[in-house]
Design an enzyme around this catalytic site. Sequence first.
Site, PDB file in Angstrom:
ATOM      1  N   ASN A  11       0.837  -1.208   0.000  1.00 53.59           N
ATOM      2  CA  ASN A  11       0.000   0.000   0.000  1.00 53.59           C
ATOM      3  C   ASN A  11       0.862   1.245   0.000  1.00 53.59           C
ATOM      4  O   ASN A  11       1.940   1.259   0.610  1.00 53.59           O
ATOM      5  CB  ASN A  11      -0.854   0.093   1.281  1.00 53.59           C
ATOM      6  CG  ASN A  11      -1.846  -1.033   1.419  1.00 53.59           C
ATOM      7  OD1 ASN A  11      -2.389  -1.519   0.429  1.00 53.59           O
ATOM      8  ND2 ASN A  11      -2.077  -1.460   2.643  1.00 53.59           N
ATOM      9  N   GLY A  39       1.674  -1.129   3.690  1.00 52.29           N
ATOM     10  CA  GLY A  39       1.064  -2.422   3.356  1.00 52.29           C
ATOM     11  C   GLY A  39       1.691  -3.469   4.261  1.00 52.29           C
ATOM     12  O   GLY A  39       2.928  -3.532   4.379  1.00 52.29           O
ATOM     13  N   GLY A  41       2.136  -6.630   4.043  1.00 49.09           N
ATOM     14  CA  GLY A  41       3.077  -7.551   3.409  1.00 49.09           C
ATOM     15  C   GLY A  41       4.419  -6.887   3.140  1.00 49.09           C
ATOM     16  O   GLY A  41       5.479  -7.393   3.534  1.00 49.09           O
ATOM     17  N   THR A 213       0.470 -10.315  20.725  1.00 49.91           N
ATOM     18  CA  THR A 213       1.159  -9.078  21.106  1.00 49.91           C
ATOM     19  C   THR A 213       0.222  -8.250  21.981  1.00 49.91           C
ATOM     20  O   THR A 213      -0.992  -8.217  21.771  1.00 49.91           O
ATOM     21  CB  THR A 213       1.595  -8.280  19.859  1.00 49.91           C
ATOM     22  OG1 THR A 213       0.436  -7.955  19.093  1.00 49.91           O
ATOM     23  CG2 THR A 213       2.560  -9.073  19.005  1.00 49.91           C
ATOM     24  N   GLY A 215       0.908  -4.861  22.820  1.00 51.19           N
ATOM     25  CA  GLY A 215       1.313  -3.454  22.729  1.00 51.19           C
ATOM     26  C   GLY A 215       2.440  -3.168  23.707  1.00 51.19           C
ATOM     27  O   GLY A 215       3.409  -3.923  23.808  1.00 51.19           O
ATOM     28  N   GLY A 218       4.090  -5.935  26.061  1.00 54.11           N
ATOM     29  CA  GLY A 218       4.911  -7.073  25.664  1.00 54.11           C
ATOM     30  C   GLY A 218       4.168  -8.076  24.809  1.00 54.11           C
ATOM     31  O   GLY A 218       3.347  -7.699  23.967  1.00 54.11           O
ATOM     32  N   GLY A 244       3.307  -3.951  14.559  1.00 49.05           N
ATOM     33  CA  GLY A 244       2.873  -5.351  14.500  1.00 49.05           C
ATOM     34  C   GLY A 244       3.564  -6.083  13.359  1.00 49.05           C
ATOM     35  O   GLY A 244       3.913  -7.266  13.473  1.00 49.05           O
ATOM     36  N   ASP A 245       3.768  -5.380  12.250  1.00 53.44           N
ATOM     37  CA  ASP A 245       4.465  -5.985  11.105  1.00 53.44           C
ATOM     38  C   ASP A 245       5.919  -6.275  11.472  1.00 53.44           C
ATOM     39  O   ASP A 245       6.462  -7.323  11.123  1.00 53.44           O
ATOM     40  CB  ASP A 245       4.421  -5.038   9.901  1.00 53.44           C
ATOM     41  CG  ASP A 245       3.001  -4.749   9.465  1.00 53.44           C
ATOM     42  OD1 ASP A 245       2.141  -5.647   9.608  1.00 53.44           O
ATOM     43  OD2 ASP A 245       2.734  -3.632   9.002  1.00 53.44           O
ATOM     44  N   ALA A 275      10.847   0.026  16.556  1.00 52.01           N
ATOM     45  CA  ALA A 275      10.025   0.541  15.447  1.00 52.01           C
ATOM     46  C   ALA A 275       9.057   1.641  15.910  1.00 52.01           C
ATOM     47  O   ALA A 275       8.833   2.603  15.173  1.00 52.01           O
ATOM     48  CB  ALA A 275       9.258  -0.601  14.786  1.00 52.01           C
TER      49      ALA A 275
END
Length: 297
Positions: A11, A39, A41, A213, A215, A218, A244-245, A275
Site C-alpha cells: 500500500n 502495506g 506484506g 502481542t 502493545g 509485551g 505489528g508488522d 520501530a
Amino acid sequence: MIRAVVVGSLNADLVLDVARVPLAGETLPATASRRLAGGKGANQAVALARLGAEVSMAGHVGDDADGRFLLAGLAETGVSTRHVTVVPGSPTGLAMVMVGADGENAIVLLPGANAVPDPEWVASVNFAGCDVVLAQLEIPLPAVEAALAAGSAAGALTVLNAAPALPVPGSLLALTGVLVVNEHEAVQLSGCATVDAAAAALQHRGARSVVVTLGAAGALYFGGGERLAVGGLPVRAVDTTGAGDCFAAALAAALASGRSADGALRYANAAAAIAVTRPGAQDAMPTASEVDAALRD
Ligand code: RIB
C-alpha cells in the site's frame, strides 16, 4: 542467511498527523501529511530484509505512480520484487493512516490491486528452498491459504499474521505454524473473552503455536504446552504503524534462524519497541545490529 517469501499486500500510506485519532462524526485539523511506503506484506518484507534475511515479496500493485514508488523502495532495501505483479487498470492499495500525538493510529484501507491475488497466481511463486513463509490478511483468503500450503510443501516455517482480523477457516489455521495476532485480533478470531482462552481455542482449531502481542505490555507465546511471557520495553512511542508488522517479521526471522521460542519472543519484542520510536512503517524497521544492541542493554 535465512530465505523468506512474504505473500501479501503493498500500500501507499497517506499519513496525517493529528493531535488524537478523531471520533465518529468529528473533524480535526492535521498538522502534517506524508505519503510513505506501507502495506502489511511489504512492511514485513522490508523488516525481514533489514534483519538480514534474503526476501522475496509476492503481491500486486497497480500500474501507477504509487506502484512504482513501492517497487523502487523494496528494490532499494534489497527485497526481490520478481513476484510482484503489476495490474493494469487497478489502483495500487491505498491506506489513509491517522497518527495521534501518543503514537496510536487509525487506518482506512482501499485494497486496489491487493484484491487480485488468487491461488493460481500463488502457484507461479517460487517457494523452493525458502525457510519461512509469512502472510497476512490484506489479500484474499484463498491466496493466503495457497501460500501457506505451498510454504508447508516446501518444508518452510509458516507464519500467519492474522491482521486485520477476519474470520479464518480451520483449513488455514491447520497450515499455520505460528499464528501472530494482537489481543483484539485474538479475541475477534476466536470469539473468546480472554487472551489465554483465545490462544487455546485457536490452537484447538489448528494453529500449532499462537503469539499474542500486547502493545506496550509485551507479548505472549503459546505452543507445545508452554506459555511464555515477555514484558514491554520502556520506550516513547511516536508512531505505532507497522509495529505489528515488525514484530511478526522479527519473530519469523528469529524462529527460522533457530532461536528458541523464548529468544524469538524477546527478539521480536525488542525489534517492535525500536520501530514505535520512529515515524512511518517501512521507514521505522530496525536492522539486526540495532535489535542486538537493544537486547544487550
Ligand atoms: O500494519 C500497518 C499497515 O497497515 C500500514 O502500512 C497500512 O498500509 C496498512 O496496511
